[in-house]
Enzyme design. Structure first.
Site, PDB file in Angstrom:
ATOM      1  N   TYR A 138      48.397  30.468  40.194  1.00 52.79           N
ATOM      2  CA  TYR A 138      49.011  31.767  39.937  1.00 52.79           C
ATOM      3  C   TYR A 138      48.163  32.834  40.587  1.00 52.79           C
ATOM      4  O   TYR A 138      46.941  32.841  40.431  1.00 52.79           O
ATOM      5  CB  TYR A 138      49.100  32.017  38.426  1.00 52.79           C
ATOM      6  CG  TYR A 138      49.646  33.375  38.043  1.00 52.79           C
ATOM      7  CD1 TYR A 138      50.980  33.711  38.322  1.00 52.79           C
ATOM      8  CD2 TYR A 138      48.846  34.325  37.411  1.00 52.79           C
ATOM      9  CE1 TYR A 138      51.486  34.956  37.967  1.00 52.79           C
ATOM     10  CE2 TYR A 138      49.353  35.576  37.052  1.00 52.79           C
ATOM     11  CZ  TYR A 138      50.672  35.881  37.336  1.00 52.79           C
ATOM     12  OH  TYR A 138      51.174  37.116  36.985  1.00 52.79           O
ATOM     13  N   ASP A 233      41.109  33.209  45.300  1.00 57.02           N
ATOM     14  CA  ASP A 233      41.503  34.048  44.172  1.00 57.02           C
ATOM     15  C   ASP A 233      40.560  33.704  43.023  1.00 57.02           C
ATOM     16  O   ASP A 233      40.751  32.720  42.316  1.00 57.02           O
ATOM     17  CB  ASP A 233      42.969  33.772  43.806  1.00 57.02           C
ATOM     18  CG  ASP A 233      43.413  34.609  42.612  1.00 57.02           C
ATOM     19  OD1 ASP A 233      42.557  35.244  41.966  1.00 57.02           O
ATOM     20  OD2 ASP A 233      44.629  34.611  42.331  1.00 57.02           O
ATOM     21  N   LYS A 261      39.925  40.653  35.988  1.00 54.01           N
ATOM     22  CA  LYS A 261      39.528  40.215  34.648  1.00 54.01           C
ATOM     23  C   LYS A 261      38.087  40.595  34.281  1.00 54.01           C
ATOM     24  O   LYS A 261      37.847  41.737  33.917  1.00 54.01           O
ATOM     25  CB  LYS A 261      39.816  38.727  34.487  1.00 54.01           C
ATOM     26  CG  LYS A 261      41.342  38.477  34.594  1.00 54.01           C
ATOM     27  CD  LYS A 261      41.847  37.147  34.162  1.00 54.01           C
ATOM     28  CE  LYS A 261      43.370  37.172  34.109  1.00 54.01           C
ATOM     29  NZ  LYS A 261      44.061  36.252  34.981  1.00 54.01           N
TER      30      LYS A 261
HETATM   31  C1  LIG Z   1      45.299  36.761  35.892  1.00 53.42           C
HETATM   32  C2  LIG Z   1      45.321  36.307  37.282  1.00 53.42           C
HETATM   33  C3  LIG Z   1      45.848  37.104  38.318  1.00 53.42           C
HETATM   34  C4  LIG Z   1      46.577  38.380  38.059  1.00 53.42           C
HETATM   35  O1  LIG Z   1      45.763  39.362  37.507  1.00 53.42           O
HETATM   36  P1  LIG Z   1      46.457  40.542  36.670  1.00 53.42           P
HETATM   37  O2  LIG Z   1      45.315  41.446  36.367  1.00 53.42           O
HETATM   38  O3  LIG Z   1      47.089  39.899  35.477  1.00 53.42           O
HETATM   39  O4  LIG Z   1      47.455  41.172  37.565  1.00 53.42           O
HETATM   40  C5  LIG Z   1      45.708  36.670  39.620  1.00 53.42           C
HETATM   41  N1  LIG Z   1      45.110  35.508  39.899  1.00 53.42           N
HETATM   42  C6  LIG Z   1      44.606  34.718  38.937  1.00 53.42           C
HETATM   43  C7  LIG Z   1      43.908  33.456  39.312  1.00 53.42           C
HETATM   44  C8  LIG Z   1      44.722  35.076  37.601  1.00 53.42           C
HETATM   45  O5  LIG Z   1      44.286  34.241  36.651  1.00 53.42           O
END
Ligand SMILES: *Cc1c(COP(=O)(O)O)cnc(C)c1O
Length: 420
Positions: A138, A233, A261
């Site tokens: 994701y 990511d 995060k």
């Molecule tokens: C949570 C998450 C996102 C998106 O971040 P948001 O702050 O919710 O937009 C993107 N990549 C990964 C791996 C994530 O866990």
């Protein structure tokens, strides 16, 4: 009218992010009114040991005093200027120092913005259109990335969401995580069209799936050959599995890195960065546009600076030790009751799969008994343990999850598994 009814009458599905609805668990969601350390309290005053931890945003647990202080000190000086601050420069310097791939970095407001912008930059830099992502990874909810369709070796993107055009999704190629062969084939067949490969170096959005040996190294050398950029990511893994993220842990250095995060200390933030020659393609220096009214918000950045200040080496050894405790507790409680479970993990990240088979990617998730997970979730909740309200999310601990809290968790888990 109950709060849940009120919520549903004015907010679609009653929530501002789907997983909060507990829909997959078949029960009404918790509404939280307070949280301290490792515990959250719902509106009825019930407390739970929290293994959601704002989906990994909190590495020090809830209401960590140094962060609360930093935020209070900043808010009285102004909450947003929309103009440059020294705080942002200091924060960027700290990020660049900590994360191996970063020479320059841009701040945004969420992980979604970070990945979306990194892709635009990769396309602007390479002049290529297509991207490769792995099913089950994701990367936020921007159009090109809301595709995870299909098992099998190679699937062209089909949107996962209504409202995403074939045009946006059609440039996204989906491959299975943890398999190098398909990446090799795609890069052979259309390498010159591929701008970037984006990957969660440790998959954290289909449960928790670590990379198999050679996978990250393999895509690193394949992308180098084809001229595609490699984007890590690290929105979950950044500053969590090591100060320098998964890239430092596995010593594989991507071209671009996305963060979020943890670096906001519980405030909305995101960041993306990488090599100078790539980052200098961004506006106002280069032709790739990206902007934000609240980007580098002084309150969020103050919280983030405090996080980086408090994250020293000892934190990671404690998180690892406590992560291992949780994993062995889960395994033992399951085994004692004859319940097949595969517990995965890296440091403070844990995955629970109710499966007899090893889970290596999204294609293997068919072995994971999601109904059994929902039973586990409800039993655990009744014992005052809040696990993720979805069978496909990672379990997070923070430094507030002390040995005492883990021992308490273990005792309760024994009851949970005995009742499943
Ligand atoms: C949570 C998450 C996102 C998106 O971040 P948001 O702050 O919710 O937009 C993107 N990549 C990964 C791996 C994530 O866990």
């Amino acid at each position: 009218m109950t709060l849940w009814k009120r919520a549903n009458s004015v907010i679609p599905g009653g929530v501002n992010s789907p997983v909060r609805s507990f829909a997959q668990m078949g029960i009404e969601p918790l509404f939280i009114q307070n949280a301290q350390g490792a515990r959250v309290e719902d509106r009825q005053g019930n407390t739970y040991i929290d293994y959601v931890n704002s989906w990994g945003a909190l590495i020090f647990g809830h209401a960590f005093p140094p962060i609360v202080d930093a935020v209070q000190r900043q808010t009285v000086k102004g909450t947003s200027y929309g103009l440059a601050t020294e705080l942002e420069v200091e924060f960027a310097e700290n990020l660049v120092k900590a994360v191996p791939s970063l020479e320059m970095v841009r701040l945004v407001n969420s992980g979604t913005e970070a990945t979306m912008s990194a892709l635009r930059l990769a396309r602007g830099y390479t002049g290529r259109q297509k991207i490769v992502k792995f099913s089950g990874c994701y990367h936020g909810h921007s159009n090109d990335l809301l595709v995870a369709a299909g098992s099998g070796a190679i699937t062209f993107g089909v949107p996962d969401s209504a409202g995403v055009t074939q045009g946006a999704a059609g440039d996204t190629i989906i491959l299975p995580f943890n398999e190098l062969g398909p990446v090799e084939i795609v890069l052979q067949q259309m390498g010159s069209e591929i701008a970037a490969i984006i990957v969660e170096p440790i998959a954290g959005n289909m449960g928790l799936i670590p990379p198999v040996d050679g996978f990250l190294n393999g895509i690193r050398s394949l992308t180098q050959k084809s001229g595609a950029l490699l984007i890590f990511d690290e929105v979950i893994t950044g500053f969590r599995v090591a100060r320098g993220g998964a890239q430092a842990l596995y010593n594989v250095i991507p071209d671009l890195t996305c963060l979020g995060k943890i670096i906001g200390g519980g405030f909305p933030i995101g960041a993306y960065g990488g090599r100078r020659e790539i980052m200098e393609r961004l506006s106002p220096l280069g032709p790739v546009y990206q902007a934000g009214t609240l980007s580098g918000n002084p309150v969020a950045v103050s919280a983030g600076l405090e996080v980086l200040r408090c994250l020293e080496g000892r934190v990671y050894s404690a998180l690892l030790e406590h992560g291992e405790l949780l994993r062995s507790g889960l395994q033992q409680a399951a085994r004692a009751n004859g319940i097949p479970v595969r517990v995965t993990g890296v440091g403070s990240l844990t995955g629970i799969f109710f499966s007899k088979e090893t889970i290596r990617n999204a294609e293997d998730l068919k072995y994971h008994d999601a109904h059994l997970y929902a039973r586990f979730f409800k039993m655990a909740l009744a014992q005052g343990l809040l696990f993720p309200p979805s069978p496909f999310e990672a379990v997070f601990i923070s430094t507030a999850h002390t040995r005492e809290i883990l021992n308490e968790t273990m005792e309760r888990l024994e009851k949970v598994f005995a009742l499943i």
